[in-house]
Design a protein around this motif. Structure first.
Motif, PDB file in Angstrom:
ATOM      1  N   ARG A  30       0.844  -1.183   0.000  1.00  0.00           N
ATOM      2  CA  ARG A  30       0.000   0.000   0.000  1.00  0.00           C
ATOM      3  C   ARG A  30       0.881   1.235   0.000  1.00  0.00           C
ATOM      4  O   ARG A  30       1.863   1.323   0.750  1.00  0.00           O
ATOM      5  N   LEU A  31       0.545   2.180  -0.872  1.00  0.00           N
ATOM      6  CA  LEU A  31       1.162   3.495  -0.860  1.00  0.00           C
ATOM      7  C   LEU A  31       0.080   4.502  -0.498  1.00  0.00           C
ATOM      8  O   LEU A  31      -0.953   4.576  -1.164  1.00  0.00           O
ATOM      9  N   ASP A  32       0.295   5.250   0.559  1.00  0.00           N
ATOM     10  CA  ASP A  32      -0.713   6.184   1.072  1.00  0.00           C
ATOM     11  C   ASP A  32      -0.002   7.460   1.479  1.00  0.00           C
ATOM     12  O   ASP A  32       0.687   7.513   2.499  1.00  0.00           O
ATOM     13  N   MET A  33      -0.164   8.508   0.670  1.00  0.00           N
ATOM     14  CA  MET A  33       0.542   9.762   0.919  1.00  0.00           C
ATOM     15  C   MET A  33      -0.346  10.953   0.598  1.00  0.00           C
ATOM     16  O   MET A  33      -1.253  10.850  -0.232  1.00  0.00           O
ATOM     17  N   GLY A  34      -0.072  12.071   1.262  1.00  0.00           N
ATOM     18  CA  GLY A  34      -0.867  13.263   1.008  1.00  0.00           C
ATOM     19  C   GLY A  34      -0.114  14.533   1.328  1.00  0.00           C
ATOM     20  O   GLY A  34       0.952  14.513   1.943  1.00  0.00           O
ATOM     21  N   ILE A  35      -0.696  15.650   0.922  1.00  0.00           N
ATOM     22  CA  ILE A  35      -0.168  16.965   1.284  1.00  0.00           C
ATOM     23  C   ILE A  35      -1.104  17.545   2.342  1.00  0.00           C
ATOM     24  O   ILE A  35      -2.333  17.513   2.186  1.00  0.00           O
ATOM     25  N   GLU A  36      -0.517  18.042   3.428  1.00  0.00           N
ATOM     26  CA  GLU A  36      -1.304  18.363   4.612  1.00  0.00           C
ATOM     27  C   GLU A  36      -0.895  19.691   5.225  1.00  0.00           C
ATOM     28  O   GLU A  36       0.289  20.006   5.347  1.00  0.00           O
ATOM     29  N   SER A  37      -1.898  20.451   5.625  1.00  0.00           N
ATOM     30  CA  SER A  37      -1.684  21.632   6.451  1.00  0.00           C
ATOM     31  C   SER A  37      -1.820  21.182   7.900  1.00  0.00           C
ATOM     32  O   SER A  37      -2.890  20.740   8.325  1.00  0.00           O
ATOM     33  N   ASN A  38      -0.732  21.265   8.639  1.00  0.00           N
ATOM     34  CA  ASN A  38      -0.673  20.747   9.999  1.00  0.00           C
ATOM     35  C   ASN A  38      -0.431  21.909  10.955  1.00  0.00           C
ATOM     36  O   ASN A  38       0.626  22.530  10.920  1.00  0.00           O
ATOM     37  N   ASP A  39      -1.429  22.193  11.795  1.00  0.00           N
ATOM     38  CA  ASP A  39      -1.368  23.340  12.698  1.00  0.00           C
ATOM     39  C   ASP A  39      -1.369  22.838  14.132  1.00  0.00           C
ATOM     40  O   ASP A  39      -2.345  22.239  14.598  1.00  0.00           O
ATOM     41  N   ASP A  40      -0.261  23.052  14.867  1.00  0.00           N
ATOM     42  CA  ASP A  40      -0.193  22.616  16.261  1.00  0.00           C
ATOM     43  C   ASP A  40      -0.642  23.718  17.222  1.00  0.00           C
ATOM     44  O   ASP A  40      -0.345  23.674  18.412  1.00  0.00           O
ATOM     45  N   ALA A  41      -1.354  24.715  16.679  1.00  0.00           N
ATOM     46  CA  ALA A  41      -1.888  25.860  17.435  1.00  0.00           C
ATOM     47  C   ALA A  41      -0.798  26.852  17.809  1.00  0.00           C
ATOM     48  O   ALA A  41      -1.057  27.841  18.480  1.00  0.00           O
ATOM     49  N   THR A  42       0.429  26.595  17.369  1.00  0.00           N
ATOM     50  CA  THR A  42       1.520  27.559  17.517  1.00  0.00           C
ATOM     51  C   THR A  42       2.116  27.889  16.159  1.00  0.00           C
ATOM     52  O   THR A  42       2.351  29.049  15.821  1.00  0.00           O
ATOM     53  N   THR A  43       2.337  26.832  15.357  1.00  0.00           N
ATOM     54  CA  THR A  43       2.919  26.974  14.024  1.00  0.00           C
ATOM     55  C   THR A  43       2.114  26.179  13.011  1.00  0.00           C
ATOM     56  O   THR A  43       1.719  25.041  13.279  1.00  0.00           O
ATOM     57  N   ARG A  45       2.249  24.357   9.398  1.00  0.00           N
ATOM     58  CA  ARG A  45       3.226  23.807   8.471  1.00  0.00           C
ATOM     59  C   ARG A  45       2.523  23.134   7.307  1.00  0.00           C
ATOM     60  O   ARG A  45       1.458  22.542   7.479  1.00  0.00           O
ATOM     61  N   LEU A  46       3.147  23.156   6.147  1.00  0.00           N
ATOM     62  CA  LEU A  46       2.699  22.380   5.011  1.00  0.00           C
ATOM     63  C   LEU A  46       3.658  21.203   4.880  1.00  0.00           C
ATOM     64  O   LEU A  46       4.868  21.396   4.739  1.00  0.00           O
ATOM     65  N   VAL A  47       3.129  19.986   4.967  1.00  0.00           N
ATOM     66  CA  VAL A  47       3.983  18.794   4.967  1.00  0.00           C
ATOM     67  C   VAL A  47       3.471  17.779   3.956  1.00  0.00           C
ATOM     68  O   VAL A  47       2.283  17.760   3.617  1.00  0.00           O
ATOM     69  N   VAL A  48       4.371  16.945   3.487  1.00  0.00           N
ATOM     70  CA  VAL A  48       4.001  15.765   2.714  1.00  0.00           C
ATOM     71  C   VAL A  48       3.984  14.601   3.696  1.00  0.00           C
ATOM     72  O   VAL A  48       5.018  14.239   4.270  1.00  0.00           O
ATOM     73  N   GLN A  49       2.809  14.037   3.928  1.00  0.00           N
ATOM     74  CA  GLN A  49       2.648  12.984   4.912  1.00  0.00           C
ATOM     75  C   GLN A  49       2.686  11.601   4.247  1.00  0.00           C
ATOM     76  O   GLN A  49       2.091  11.387   3.187  1.00  0.00           O
ATOM     77  N   ASN A  50       3.359  10.688   4.916  1.00  0.00           N
ATOM     78  CA  ASN A  50       3.324   9.277   4.550  1.00  0.00           C
ATOM     79  C   ASN A  50       2.551   8.544   5.626  1.00  0.00           C
ATOM     80  O   ASN A  50       2.885   8.630   6.806  1.00  0.00           O
ATOM     81  N   PHE A  51       1.504   7.829   5.235  1.00  0.00           N
ATOM     82  CA  PHE A  51       0.638   7.161   6.195  1.00  0.00           C
ATOM     83  C   PHE A  51       0.867   5.645   6.158  1.00  0.00           C
ATOM     84  O   PHE A  51       0.132   4.899   5.508  1.00  0.00           O
ATOM     85  N   ALA A  52       1.913   5.196   6.837  1.00  0.00           N
ATOM     86  CA  ALA A  52       2.190   3.766   6.991  1.00  0.00           C
ATOM     87  C   ALA A  52       2.158   3.007   5.670  1.00  0.00           C
ATOM     88  O   ALA A  52       1.562   1.934   5.568  1.00  0.00           O
ATOM     89  N   SER A  53       2.786   3.569   4.644  1.00  0.00           N
ATOM     90  CA  SER A  53       2.943   2.813   3.404  1.00  0.00           C
ATOM     91  C   SER A  53       3.754   1.566   3.707  1.00  0.00           C
ATOM     92  O   SER A  53       4.615   1.572   4.594  1.00  0.00           O
TER      93      SER A  53
END
Length: 341
Positions: A30-43, A45-53
């Protein structure tokens, strides 16, 4: 190690036709990847996420009289960062299968973790089962995580008995010393699937988990229903680290299929781990899947964690994890593609 993984993948691709003819070995993944806006309520970030490929090899051999040898080797891969990983990091085992069921040895999800029929409906960042019911939202520094793949495990799966299925596992502590801790693990589950609805219960324990005589334990109850294009499920867990911290966790999830599109939603809440601990957590996730084919799905997701004043729960399922400061409320929004092969 990275070169070894590449060589294995190429070998599997080149020999797939031979495997298909013999039907004893299968290459899958399985290949499972995405582009994500990740906000920890301080910063933010735009990240490329890999979801347990992952990539895996599995097979079986007929030993006659209804008995089969079965095996599997499965490994996490990180296509976005091309980082080398250990081999057989996911469910990997060898065992025997017959009318009695299946007995396996290796590295395998506990029966507690595996019990999720019609409840784990959302993927990755929207998965409240892994992040809440299994204790990760309450785990930071507290030893509350029951999302366990047991190493050095012996596991039994019963055959399907008119809808009933039982699983049991035992993992010894190979580092046990006389007079010291014995961190052996147990897990059991039982479930009944009636087709339209299902129920199940599971238990997990690790002796001396925090200290000598302090045994971690967790129980889980699930129930689900599938009616045509509608699926609905709920779960409850109680997790206790036997060192003054325990929590009750609840979740609900639902999905509605409309042709190639599936709408999903999930909510969850984890109570405080002690009186006035102020570390309770709430969760909401929405997801939309679009099946482009039987093996490829494009999906979008939005999820929000609400921490109490001292809560530090974070999103756990992507390679990029950003722990928030205490009391902050992280959220994610992303678009991803999942391809099965």
């Amino acid at each position: 190690m990275q070169k070894q993984l590449i060589a294995l993948a190429v070998f599997g691709a080149l020999t797939a036709p031979a495997f298909a003819e013999d039907s004893s070995v299968n290459l899958y993944g399985r290949l499972d990847m995405g582009i994500e806006s990740n906000d920890d309520a301080t910063t933010n970030r735009l990240v490329v996420q890999n979801f347990a490929s992952r990539i895996g090899f599995k097979g079986e051999e007929d030993l006659n009289n209804g008995l089969k040898a079965v095996w599997q080797i499965e490994t996490v891969i990180s296509p976005d960062e091309a980082t080398a990983t250990a081999f057989a990091t996911r469910n990997s085992y060898v065992g025997l299968k017959g009318g009695f069921g299946t007995v396996l040895m290796g590295n395998y999800d506990s029966p507690f973790k595996s019990l999720d029929r019609n409840v784990s409906l959302l993927w990755n960042q929207g998965d409240a089962m892994e992040q809440f019911i299994h204790g990760k939202a309450s785990a930071a520094g507290l030893g509350m995580n029951a999302h366990v793949r047991q190493k050095n495990v012996i596991q039994y799966h019963s055959p399907n008995m008119s809808g009933f299925l039982v699983r049991a596992s035992y993992a010894p502590d190979e580092a046990k010393v006389k007079g010291g801790t014995n961190k052996q693990e147990y897990s059991f589950s039982g479930e009944y699937d009636a087709g339209m609805w299902n129920v199940g219960a599971a238990y997990y324990a690790k002796e001396d988990a925090v200290a000598l005589g302090k045994d971690f334990n967790a129980i889980k109850l699930i129930a689900g229903m599938k009616m045509g294009d509608i699926t609905f499920g709920g779960a409850y867990s109680k997790i206790d680290n036997d060192a003054g911290k325990k929590t009750d966790v609840f979740m609900l999830a639902g999905a509605y299929k409309m042709g190639a599109t599936t709408l999903k939603a999930s909510v969850a809440t984890a109570k405080e781990t002690a009186s006035n601990a102020k570390d309770g957590v709430d969760f909401l996730a929405l997801e939309v899947d679009y099946a482009m084919s039987k093996r490829s799905t494009l999906y979008g997701y939005l999820a929000q964690i609400k921490n109490e004043d001292l809560g530090i729960a974070k999103f756990e399922t992507g390679d990029n994890k950003f722990p928030p400061a205490a009391g902050k409320d992280p959220r994610v929004f992303g678009v991803a593609i999942r391809h099965l092969f």
